[in-house]
Design a protein around this motif. Structure first.
Motif, PDB file in Angstrom:
ATOM      1  N   ILE A 102      65.935  20.800  43.139  1.00 43.26           N
ATOM      2  CA  ILE A 102      65.978  19.340  43.004  1.00 43.26           C
ATOM      3  C   ILE A 102      67.423  18.885  42.845  1.00 43.26           C
ATOM      4  N   GLY A 103      68.181  19.565  41.998  1.00 45.82           N
ATOM      5  CA  GLY A 103      69.588  19.223  41.798  1.00 45.82           C
ATOM      6  C   GLY A 103      70.409  19.389  43.063  1.00 45.82           C
ATOM      7  N   LEU A 104      70.143  20.435  43.822  1.00 49.00           N
ATOM      8  CA  LEU A 104      70.867  20.643  45.079  1.00 49.00           C
ATOM      9  C   LEU A 104      70.578  19.524  46.070  1.00 49.00           C
ATOM     10  N   LEU A 105      69.321  19.129  46.169  1.00 49.58           N
ATOM     11  CA  LEU A 105      68.976  18.011  47.052  1.00 49.58           C
ATOM     12  C   LEU A 105      69.686  16.729  46.621  1.00 49.58           C
ATOM     13  N   LEU A 106      69.703  16.462  45.336  1.00 54.81           N
ATOM     14  CA  LEU A 106      70.396  15.269  44.854  1.00 54.81           C
ATOM     15  C   LEU A 106      71.894  15.345  45.116  1.00 54.81           C
ATOM     16  N   ALA A 107      72.479  16.512  44.916  1.00 55.38           N
ATOM     17  CA  ALA A 107      73.916  16.671  45.155  1.00 55.38           C
ATOM     18  C   ALA A 107      74.250  16.470  46.630  1.00 55.38           C
ATOM     19  N   VAL A 108      73.417  17.004  47.496  1.00 56.54           N
ATOM     20  CA  VAL A 108      73.679  16.898  48.938  1.00 56.54           C
ATOM     21  C   VAL A 108      73.510  15.466  49.427  1.00 56.54           C
ATOM     22  N   PHE A 109      72.495  14.765  48.913  1.00 61.43           N
ATOM     23  CA  PHE A 109      72.211  13.434  49.440  1.00 61.43           C
ATOM     24  C   PHE A 109      72.860  12.285  48.680  1.00 61.43           C
ATOM     25  N   SER A 110      73.246  12.474  47.419  1.00 60.71           N
ATOM     26  CA  SER A 110      73.815  11.347  46.683  1.00 60.71           C
ATOM     27  C   SER A 110      75.331  11.379  46.615  1.00 60.71           C
ATOM     28  N   ASP A 111      75.939  12.544  46.495  1.00 60.62           N
ATOM     29  CA  ASP A 111      77.392  12.600  46.322  1.00 60.62           C
ATOM     30  C   ASP A 111      78.180  12.240  47.583  1.00 60.62           C
ATOM     31  N   PRO A 112      77.752  12.620  48.792  1.00 67.98           N
ATOM     32  CA  PRO A 112      78.510  12.150  49.955  1.00 67.98           C
ATOM     33  C   PRO A 112      78.504  10.629  50.098  1.00 67.98           C
ATOM     34  N   ALA A 113      77.507   9.957  49.529  1.00 64.95           N
ATOM     35  CA  ALA A 113      77.487   8.491  49.572  1.00 64.95           C
ATOM     36  C   ALA A 113      78.630   7.914  48.763  1.00 64.95           C
ATOM     37  N   LYS A 114      79.134   8.670  47.780  1.00 69.00           N
ATOM     38  CA  LYS A 114      80.256   8.218  46.965  1.00 69.00           C
ATOM     39  C   LYS A 114      81.588   8.407  47.681  1.00 69.00           C
ATOM     40  N   LEU A 115      81.567   9.042  48.852  1.00 74.22           N
ATOM     41  CA  LEU A 115      82.800   9.382  49.542  1.00 74.22           C
ATOM     42  C   LEU A 115      83.641   8.163  49.872  1.00 74.22           C
TER      43      LEU A 115
END
Length: 140
Positions: free
Chosen positions: A85-98
């Motif tokens: 779950i954490g990996l999915l959130l990291a992959v999909f939410s953090d690039p949005a902060k780019l």
């Protein structure tokens, strides 16, 4: 400085040149990362991120007990469930902060790694505290 930093991004501030047109020896050069938001906006964003993190962990904590008996049967599977779950959130939410404040890819990857490590630690704790149900299959 406020008049010169007009757009989000990275800036370098060098010391003033001497009369000979050279930089003074031993003076620091500063790097500034400007995000384009003020303190009030950053504080609101932080509160929203904190609320989202708490809500996500609560949902993950709810999902774990209703997972299949196979996932619940061992400590490692419960940890991997939360880490996924954490990996999915990291992959999909953090690039949005780019694009936020000219955030660099390296910084976005570090944020994703931080989220992944945080979820791993949380998974270790939650999986340890949670007892498997009596009817869970023993597959280990």
């Amino acid at each position: 400085m406020k008049a010169r930093l007009v757009a989000p991004g990275g800036y370098v501030c060098s010391p003033a040149l001497t009369a000979t047109g050279a930089f003074p020896a031993g003076e620091p050069v500063f790097s500034i990362r400007y995000g384009g938001v003020g303190d009030a906006a950053a504080a609101r964003e932080l509160v929203v991120q904190l609320a989202a993190a708490v809500a996500t962990m609560m949902i993950a904590g709810w999902m774990l007990p209703v997972a299949s008996p196979r996932i619940l049967s061992s400590y490692s599977r419960r940890v991997l469930f939360l880490v996924a779950i954490g990996l999915l959130l990291a992959v999909f939410s953090d690039p949005a902060k780019l694009g936020s404040g000219g955030l660099l890819w390296r910084s976005a990857l570090l944020l994703a790694a931080n989220d992944f490590i945080s979820w791993t630690l949380a998974g270790l704790v939650v999986a340890r505290c949670m007892e498997p149900p009596r009817n869970a299959m023993s597959l280990s």
